[in-house]
Motif scaffolding. Structure first.
Motif, PDB file in Angstrom:
ATOM      1  N   ARG A 209       0.672  -1.250   0.001  1.00 20.11           N
ATOM      2  CA  ARG A 209      -0.265   0.085   0.205  1.00 20.11           C
ATOM      3  C   ARG A 209       0.835   1.518  -0.115  1.00 20.11           C
ATOM      4  NH1 ARG A 209      -5.126  -0.113   0.385  1.00 20.11           N
ATOM      5  NH2 ARG A 209      -5.039   1.561  -0.802  1.00 20.11           N
ATOM      6  N   SER A 210       2.231   1.267   0.462  1.00 15.97           N
ATOM      7  CA  SER A 210       2.736   2.435   0.590  1.00 15.97           C
ATOM      8  C   SER A 210       3.714   2.810  -0.656  1.00 15.97           C
ATOM      9  CB  SER A 210       3.906   2.396   1.659  1.00 15.97           C
ATOM     10  OG  SER A 210       4.855   1.411   1.748  1.00 15.97           O
ATOM     11  N   LEU A 211       4.345   1.359  -1.392  1.00 15.56           N
ATOM     12  CA  LEU A 211       5.061   1.501  -2.646  1.00 15.56           C
ATOM     13  C   LEU A 211       3.899   1.599  -3.830  1.00 15.56           C
ATOM     14  CD1 LEU A 211       7.562  -0.983  -1.492  1.00 15.56           C
ATOM     15  CD2 LEU A 211       8.029   1.403  -1.744  1.00 15.56           C
ATOM     16  N   ALA A 212       2.902   0.925  -3.870  1.00 20.16           N
ATOM     17  CA  ALA A 212       2.052   0.768  -5.128  1.00 20.16           C
ATOM     18  C   ALA A 212       1.080   1.939  -5.251  1.00 20.16           C
ATOM     19  CB  ALA A 212       1.410  -0.641  -5.274  1.00 20.16           C
ATOM     20  N   THR A 213       1.150   2.328  -6.234  1.00 21.68           N
ATOM     21  CA  THR A 213       0.002   3.459  -6.534  1.00 21.68           C
ATOM     22  C   THR A 213      -1.235   3.314  -7.211  1.00 21.68           C
ATOM     23  OG1 THR A 213       1.124   3.934  -9.047  1.00 21.68           O
ATOM     24  CG2 THR A 213       2.041   5.396  -7.006  1.00 21.68           C
ATOM     25  N   ALA A 214      -1.172   1.712  -7.650  1.00 20.66           N
ATOM     26  CA  ALA A 214      -2.476   1.299  -8.154  1.00 20.66           C
ATOM     27  C   ALA A 214      -2.465  -0.178  -8.164  1.00 20.66           C
ATOM     28  CB  ALA A 214      -2.827   1.942  -9.666  1.00 20.66           C
ATOM     29  N   CYS A 215      -3.790  -0.594  -8.022  1.00 20.22           N
ATOM     30  CA  CYS A 215      -4.155  -2.136  -8.197  1.00 20.22           C
ATOM     31  C   CYS A 215      -4.275  -2.153  -9.645  1.00 20.22           C
ATOM     32  CB  CYS A 215      -5.230  -2.426  -7.180  1.00 20.22           C
ATOM     33  SG  CYS A 215      -5.897  -4.148  -7.338  1.00 20.22           S
ATOM     34  N   GLU A 216      -3.853  -3.143 -10.321  1.00 19.08           N
ATOM     35  CA  GLU A 216      -3.909  -3.632 -11.408  1.00 19.08           C
ATOM     36  C   GLU A 216      -3.564  -4.985 -12.145  1.00 19.08           C
ATOM     37  OE1 GLU A 216      -2.217  -0.632 -14.196  1.00 19.08           O
ATOM     38  OE2 GLU A 216      -0.115  -1.198 -13.496  1.00 19.08           O
ATOM     39  N   PRO A 217      -4.048  -5.377 -13.300  1.00 24.09           N
ATOM     40  CA  PRO A 217      -3.201  -6.583 -13.901  1.00 24.09           C
ATOM     41  C   PRO A 217      -1.870  -6.396 -14.428  1.00 24.09           C
ATOM     42  CG  PRO A 217      -5.362  -6.096 -14.782  1.00 24.09           C
ATOM     43  CD  PRO A 217      -4.988  -4.870 -13.913  1.00 24.09           C
ATOM     44  N   LEU A 218      -1.006  -7.298 -14.900  1.00 21.87           N
ATOM     45  CA  LEU A 218       0.370  -6.914 -15.265  1.00 21.87           C
ATOM     46  C   LEU A 218      -0.014  -5.687 -16.357  1.00 21.87           C
ATOM     47  CD1 LEU A 218       3.151  -7.598 -15.636  1.00 21.87           C
ATOM     48  CD2 LEU A 218       2.642  -9.234 -17.372  1.00 21.87           C
ATOM     49  N   PRO A 219       0.749  -4.521 -16.258  1.00 23.55           N
ATOM     50  CA  PRO A 219       0.644  -3.451 -17.153  1.00 23.55           C
ATOM     51  C   PRO A 219       1.412  -3.647 -18.359  1.00 23.55           C
ATOM     52  CG  PRO A 219       2.029  -2.749 -15.402  1.00 23.55           C
ATOM     53  CD  PRO A 219       1.646  -4.125 -15.085  1.00 23.55           C
ATOM     54  N   PRO A 220       0.896  -3.110 -19.558  1.00 23.52           N
ATOM     55  CA  PRO A 220       1.961  -3.155 -20.632  1.00 23.52           C
ATOM     56  C   PRO A 220       3.312  -2.804 -20.081  1.00 23.52           C
ATOM     57  CG  PRO A 220      -0.138  -2.331 -21.251  1.00 23.52           C
ATOM     58  CD  PRO A 220      -0.074  -2.132 -19.756  1.00 23.52           C
ATOM     59  N   MET A 221       4.328  -3.726 -20.619  1.00 22.63           N
ATOM     60  CA  MET A 221       5.728  -3.100 -20.555  1.00 22.63           C
ATOM     61  C   MET A 221       6.578  -4.131 -21.354  1.00 22.63           C
ATOM     62  SD  MET A 221       6.879  -4.764 -16.975  1.00 22.63           S
ATOM     63  CE  MET A 221       5.878  -3.721 -15.711  1.00 22.63           C
ATOM     64  N   SER A 316      -9.190  20.219  -7.876  1.00 22.44           N
ATOM     65  CA  SER A 316      -9.330  19.027  -7.122  1.00 22.44           C
ATOM     66  C   SER A 316      -8.680  17.628  -7.685  1.00 22.44           C
ATOM     67  CB  SER A 316     -11.128  18.668  -7.403  1.00 22.44           C
ATOM     68  OG  SER A 316     -11.686  19.815  -6.994  1.00 22.44           O
ATOM     69  N   VAL A 317      -8.259  16.823  -6.491  1.00 17.97           N
ATOM     70  CA  VAL A 317      -7.464  15.647  -6.743  1.00 17.97           C
ATOM     71  C   VAL A 317      -8.230  14.546  -6.234  1.00 17.97           C
ATOM     72  CG1 VAL A 317      -5.329  14.666  -6.531  1.00 17.97           C
ATOM     73  CG2 VAL A 317      -5.649  17.268  -6.607  1.00 17.97           C
ATOM     74  N   LEU A 318      -8.578  13.506  -6.889  1.00 13.04           N
ATOM     75  CA  LEU A 318      -8.822  12.263  -6.393  1.00 13.04           C
ATOM     76  C   LEU A 318      -7.955  11.037  -6.163  1.00 13.04           C
ATOM     77  CD1 LEU A 318     -11.984  10.816  -5.865  1.00 13.04           C
ATOM     78  CD2 LEU A 318     -11.844   9.991  -8.191  1.00 13.04           C
ATOM     79  N   CYS A 319      -7.947  10.800  -5.032  1.00 15.59           N
ATOM     80  CA  CYS A 319      -6.735   9.752  -4.744  1.00 15.59           C
ATOM     81  C   CYS A 319      -7.074   8.768  -3.619  1.00 15.59           C
ATOM     82  CB  CYS A 319      -5.592  10.613  -4.129  1.00 15.59           C
ATOM     83  SG  CYS A 319      -5.721  11.404  -2.575  1.00 15.59           S
ATOM     84  N   ARG A 320      -6.256   7.768  -3.627  1.00 20.44           N
ATOM     85  CA  ARG A 320      -6.346   6.927  -2.414  1.00 20.44           C
ATOM     86  C   ARG A 320      -5.938   7.420  -0.911  1.00 20.44           C
ATOM     87  NH1 ARG A 320      -2.784   2.098  -3.293  1.00 20.44           N
ATOM     88  NH2 ARG A 320      -1.304   3.775  -3.605  1.00 20.44           N
ATOM     89  N   PRO A 321      -6.417   7.232   0.111  1.00 20.48           N
ATOM     90  CA  PRO A 321      -6.260   7.627   1.304  1.00 20.48           C
ATOM     91  C   PRO A 321      -4.723   7.439   1.711  1.00 20.48           C
ATOM     92  CG  PRO A 321      -8.357   6.572   1.879  1.00 20.48           C
ATOM     93  CD  PRO A 321      -7.936   6.100   0.153  1.00 20.48           C
ATOM     94  N   VAL A 322      -4.213   6.416   1.069  1.00 18.64           N
ATOM     95  CA  VAL A 322      -2.736   6.016   1.435  1.00 18.64           C
ATOM     96  C   VAL A 322      -1.785   6.849   0.622  1.00 18.64           C
ATOM     97  CG1 VAL A 322      -2.370   4.439  -0.462  1.00 18.64           C
ATOM     98  CG2 VAL A 322      -1.257   4.130   1.706  1.00 18.64           C
ATOM     99  N   ASP A 323      -2.320   7.660  -0.342  1.00 20.58           N
ATOM    100  CA  ASP A 323      -1.441   8.611  -1.096  1.00 20.58           C
ATOM    101  C   ASP A 323      -1.677  10.023  -0.543  1.00 20.58           C
ATOM    102  OD1 ASP A 323      -0.517   6.681  -2.872  1.00 20.58           O
ATOM    103  OD2 ASP A 323      -2.269   6.597  -4.159  1.00 20.58           O
ATOM    104  N   ARG A 324      -2.533  10.134   0.276  1.00 18.73           N
ATOM    105  CA  ARG A 324      -2.916  11.577   0.872  1.00 18.73           C
ATOM    106  C   ARG A 324      -1.903  12.582   0.880  1.00 18.73           C
ATOM    107  NH1 ARG A 324      -2.677  13.498   5.804  1.00 18.73           N
ATOM    108  NH2 ARG A 324      -3.917  15.334   6.385  1.00 18.73           N
ATOM    109  N   ARG A 325      -0.656  11.904   1.863  1.00 16.72           N
ATOM    110  CA  ARG A 325       0.368  12.954   2.119  1.00 16.72           C
ATOM    111  C   ARG A 325       1.037  13.271   0.727  1.00 16.72           C
ATOM    112  NH1 ARG A 325       4.017  11.782   7.287  1.00 16.72           N
ATOM    113  NH2 ARG A 325       2.016  12.140   8.306  1.00 16.72           N
ATOM    114  N   ARG A 326       1.410  12.340  -0.006  1.00 19.95           N
ATOM    115  CA  ARG A 326       2.156  12.744  -1.247  1.00 19.95           C
ATOM    116  C   ARG A 326       1.490  13.725  -1.975  1.00 19.95           C
ATOM    117  NH1 ARG A 326       2.486   9.387  -5.690  1.00 19.95           N
ATOM    118  NH2 ARG A 326       1.545   7.774  -4.750  1.00 19.95           N
ATOM    119  N   MET A 327       0.202  13.422  -2.294  1.00 19.45           N
ATOM    120  CA  MET A 327      -0.505  14.291  -3.039  1.00 19.45           C
ATOM    121  C   MET A 327      -0.928  15.714  -2.754  1.00 19.45           C
ATOM    122  SD  MET A 327      -1.361  12.859  -5.883  1.00 19.45           S
ATOM    123  CE  MET A 327      -1.162  11.043  -6.373  1.00 19.45           C
TER     124      MET A 327
END
Length: 420
Positions: A209-221, A316-327
């Protein structure tokens, strides 16, 4: 143990964590060491926080027939005390660590302290860690944050997490699985039971939760390295591992962030707001782009009229609670505002995906939203791609968009159908 193309340098920019079998701190660390993080340098970072206390060793093991690396944390000084969040913060702040490693480790423990505080109904500063404040968990967190930094990782996303089921023995007695702190850390994230036993630990979940910015399947890379980290148990029929995939991410369409939180379900998010009346308007596009690139779920401007008739904007910024301080830090540094207000919101989000079609010999991406049964709800050609094709071949953008939509339907990407 590094899975790398012969003779190539690892791009090592984006890290995707596969936690579909669960996650613990030592599993996370093992995956990164297996992907190429030098164990001796990881040990050095741990020694900076816990000198002459623990020793890290890496072993190749098998989990349900799958090769993996297990990192074992061995204590060299017995009778280590349990610690408070204040104790750990002081240890990390005073340690001779690279700034990025210290910042990541502090964020992981802050997230964990807030989860524990909600679980026990006390202030974060009063949280007294037991299992997660012990020497091995500090080593797992610091070692993982050091490994991420050593691998040159800039962005992180992760899969849905398997939490487990049943009951587990803890310092507070026998508790149901997932244990309360893990459930708190899972707010806004896609999870499954995944099997019997405690599959996700508080330390492992806090790192995700602290390192990842999103929950997703394997992204294109373009994959550069793959690491497999083992847990302590070898469960027949289920590989007890975390996988790390590191590489150069494929370009996302402009202004589009990775999906955040639960798929096709309600997410607990925050809206951060700031009124600004004295910023050069030419700066706003870059502000919005930087917020999206940093992992915001959305960011937008609303024209307003402030006191004394001054025209202004509400950011306005929509974000996860865990990203609050960084945003909040990004808003405060990127704009001229003196403060940021916030309020909680819930969002029902459809699963999203991308497909590519060929229009007049050029690729155009199509953004797709999916219903819970996997059928297509919306399929929209990406405007920037269509505009680039229109400039290249000298056609109106409108026509390229229409042609891309027709190609998508011909390829089976149509409302009501299943995504090919």
């Amino acid at each position: 143990m590094t899975s790398t193309a012969p003779g190539s340098a690892l791009p090592q920019r984006h890290l995707w964590i596969d936690a579909s079998a669960g996650v613990a701190g030592d599993m996370f660390l093992g995956a990164l060491v297996d992907a190429g993080a030098p164990l001796a340098e990881v040990q050095g970072a741990v020694d900076a926080v816990l000198p002459d206390t623990v020793r890290l060793t890496a072993q190749e093991v098998r989990r349900a027939g799958l090769r993996a690396t297990r990192v074992v944390v061995e204590v060299t000084q017995p009778d280590q005390p349990s610690r408070t969040w204040a104790d750990i913060r002081e240890l990390l702040s005073e340690a001779d660590l690279p700034a990025a490693v210290a910042a990541r480790a502090l964020e992981a423990f802050r997230v964990l302290a807030e989860a524990e505080s909600r679980t026990h109904g006390i202030a974060p500063s009063d949280v007294h860690f037991h299992e997660v404040g012990a020497w091995d968990s500090i080593a797992d967190v610091v070692g993982t944050c050091a490994a991420v930094t050593l691998l040159g990782v800039e962005t992180v996303t992760a899969s849905p997490v398997a939490l487990g089921s049943g009951r587990a023995a803890t310092a507070h007695g026998e508790l149901p699985v997932p244990v309360p702190a893990v459930l708190e850390l899972a707010r806004g994230w896609s999870v499954t039971a995944g099997g019997e036993g405690e599959l996700a630990t508080p330390t492992g979940m806090a790192l995700v939760r602290s390192l990842a910015t999103a929950c997703e399947p394997l992204p294109p890379m373009e994959v550069g390295a793959v690491g497999v980290g083992a847990g302590g148990r070898d469960t027949p029929g289920r590989a007890n591992v975390v996988r790390a995939v590191i590489g150069a991410p494929a370009e996302r369409p402009a202004g589009v962030a990775a999906d955040v939180g639960a798929v096709d379900g309600t997410q607990d998010l925050l809206v951060l707001e700031a009124n600004v009346d004295d910023l050069d308007p030419r700066v706003w596009p870059e502000v919005l782009a930087s917020l999206m690139s940093a992992g915001a779920a959305d960011a937008w401007l609303t024209p307003i009229l402030m006191k004394k008739g001054r025209p202004a904007h509400t950011l306005s910024v929509l974000c996860r609670p865990v990203d609050r301080r960084r945003m909040c830090d990004l808003v405060l540094s990127a704009t001229s505002t003196f403060g940021v207000r916030e309020h909680p919101v819930s969002r029902l989000a459809l699963q999203r995906d991308w497909r590519s079609v060929t229009v007049h010999g050029h690729p155009v991406r199509v953004k797709v939203s999916l219903a819970a049964d996997g059928t297509v709800r919306h399929a929209t050609p990406e405007f920037e791609d269509a505009a680039a094709v229109a400039r290249e071949i000298g056609l109106p953008v409108r026509q390229v968009l229409d042609d891309a939509g027709a190609e998508a339907r011909s390829a089976g990407i149509a409302v009501g159908s299943r995504l090919p």
